[in-house]
Design a protein around this motif. Structure first.
Motif, PDB file in Angstrom:
ATOM      1  N   THR A  64       0.921  -1.312   0.203  1.00 30.68           N
ATOM      2  CA  THR A  64      -0.158  -0.048  -0.303  1.00 30.68           C
ATOM      3  C   THR A  64       0.907   1.818   0.200  1.00 30.68           C
ATOM      4  O   THR A  64       1.809   1.770   0.585  1.00 30.68           O
ATOM      5  N   TYR A  65       0.708   1.922  -0.797  1.00 23.93           N
ATOM      6  CA  TYR A  65       1.526   2.916  -1.273  1.00 23.93           C
ATOM      7  C   TYR A  65       0.283   3.958  -0.409  1.00 23.93           C
ATOM      8  O   TYR A  65      -0.448   4.390  -0.938  1.00 23.93           O
ATOM      9  N   THR A  66       1.385   5.395   0.404  1.00 28.44           N
ATOM     10  CA  THR A  66       0.449   7.190   0.523  1.00 28.44           C
ATOM     11  C   THR A  66       0.989   7.796  -0.503  1.00 28.44           C
ATOM     12  O   THR A  66       1.979   8.401  -0.558  1.00 28.44           O
ATOM     13  N   THR A  99      -4.558  16.693   1.313  1.00 30.66           N
ATOM     14  CA  THR A  99      -5.194  14.758   2.394  1.00 30.66           C
ATOM     15  C   THR A  99      -4.074  13.567   1.581  1.00 30.66           C
ATOM     16  O   THR A  99      -4.173  13.647   0.858  1.00 30.66           O
ATOM     17  N   THR A 100      -4.048  12.887   2.469  1.00 26.14           N
ATOM     18  CA  THR A 100      -3.103  11.781   1.974  1.00 26.14           C
ATOM     19  C   THR A 100      -4.775  10.405   1.571  1.00 26.14           C
ATOM     20  O   THR A 100      -5.646  10.852   1.349  1.00 26.14           O
ATOM     21  N   GLN A 101      -3.833  10.398  -0.086  1.00 25.46           N
ATOM     22  CA  GLN A 101      -4.656   9.422  -0.700  1.00 25.46           C
ATOM     23  C   GLN A 101      -3.892   8.128  -0.598  1.00 25.46           C
ATOM     24  O   GLN A 101      -2.472   7.914  -0.333  1.00 25.46           O
ATOM     25  N   THR A 102      -3.894   6.889  -0.550  1.00 26.83           N
ATOM     26  CA  THR A 102      -3.198   5.930  -0.840  1.00 26.83           C
ATOM     27  C   THR A 102      -3.954   4.852  -1.940  1.00 26.83           C
ATOM     28  O   THR A 102      -4.813   4.458  -2.260  1.00 26.83           O
ATOM     29  N   ILE A 103      -2.885   3.879  -2.387  1.00 27.94           N
ATOM     30  CA  ILE A 103      -3.042   3.036  -3.226  1.00 27.94           C
ATOM     31  C   ILE A 103      -2.632   1.509  -2.967  1.00 27.94           C
ATOM     32  O   ILE A 103      -1.287   1.339  -2.499  1.00 27.94           O
ATOM     33  N   THR A 104      -3.059   0.660  -3.240  1.00 27.63           N
ATOM     34  CA  THR A 104      -2.843  -0.802  -2.682  1.00 27.63           C
ATOM     35  C   THR A 104      -2.211  -1.789  -4.986  1.00 27.63           C
ATOM     36  O   THR A 104      -3.252  -1.964  -5.138  1.00 27.63           O
ATOM     37  N   ILE A 105      -0.983  -2.353  -4.755  1.00 29.37           N
ATOM     38  CA  ILE A 105      -0.976  -2.843  -5.469  1.00 29.37           C
ATOM     39  C   ILE A 105      -0.846  -4.308  -5.067  1.00 29.37           C
ATOM     40  O   ILE A 105       0.120  -4.316  -4.035  1.00 29.37           O
ATOM     41  N   ASP A 106      -1.988  -5.443  -5.518  1.00 34.39           N
ATOM     42  CA  ASP A 106      -1.352  -6.747  -5.191  1.00 34.39           C
ATOM     43  C   ASP A 106      -0.395  -7.212  -6.208  1.00 34.39           C
ATOM     44  O   ASP A 106      -0.293  -7.099  -8.375  1.00 34.39           O
TER      45      ASP A 106
END
Length: 205
Positions: free
Chosen positions: A124-126, A137-144
């Motif tokens: 998960t990247y912030t 504001t902080t956004q997140t994205i998860t790479i599987d």
């Protein structure tokens, strides 16, 4: 007539911040916010001019002045990825919009718009963005990350021209070369020493 002097602790703020307004030069005051203190705290979301009137109690004379607080909008960061699920060893590219500069964690790195990632496990990247000194504001994205299939084959010895069946295990689909077979087994009849290559793919992981 009183000589008023109105000041702001910060004349330029981000939309999520506050500024303290102060006034001197008279005995009593009334701000456009209806507050009567010599110092007030404001948190405008857009550039705003505040008016304050001051009165000398002895003479009854009044004067008016104002102070402006400029507001820089807080950037809203949008994050997209070329792929949110990748195979082990592959890359994905994040595209970031809405700000000027960005900070991405895991590990911490900065970019102005795009960044290529090669995670080895689910990560998960912030992401935060900055524009004109204001942080988003902080956004997140998860790479599987899907593990590569472990395809197993064995070397085989046969007589020239005799048929032999080659087999592979460990994946869902297969592609043999140079035969073009797409099953886990393929029958061949080589006349000389021949190397066959099989690629295995997992359809769902």
């Amino acid at each position: 007539v009183p000589t008023l002097n109105a000041t702001a602790s910060n004349t330029t703020i981000c939309s999520s911040q506050t500024a303290t307004l102060s006034i001197i030069g008279a005995d009593t005051y009334t701000w456009s916010t209806l507050e009567t203190a010599t110092s007030i705290t404001v948190s405008p979301t857009t550039t705003t001019t505040y008016t304050v009137s001051g009165t000398n109690t002895l003479t009854g004379c009044s004067n008016i002045t104002n102070v402006t607080v400029n507001v820089t909008p807080t950037p809203t960061v949008n994050v997209s990825a070329t792929a949110t699920t990748i195979c082990e060893g592959n890359t994905t590219t994040l595209t970031l919009t809405g700000a000027t500069n960005y900070t991405v964690t895991n590990p911490s790195q900065t970019t102005t718009g795009t960044i290529v990632l090669t995670p080895t496990t689910q990560t998960t990247y912030t992401i935060t963005g900055e524009q004109q000194g204001c942080a988003s504001t902080t956004q997140t994205i998860t790479i599987d990350v899907n593990a590569l299939p472990q395809v197993v084959t064995t070397n085989t010895t046969t007589c020239a021209g005799s048929p032999v069946t080659l087999s592979a295990t460990g994946a869902d689909t297969y592609n043999w070369q140079p035969t073009g077979a797409t099953t886990n087994t393929t029958s061949v009849s080589p006349t000389t020493n021949t190397t066959y290559t099989v690629t295995g793919t997992n359809t769902v992981t």
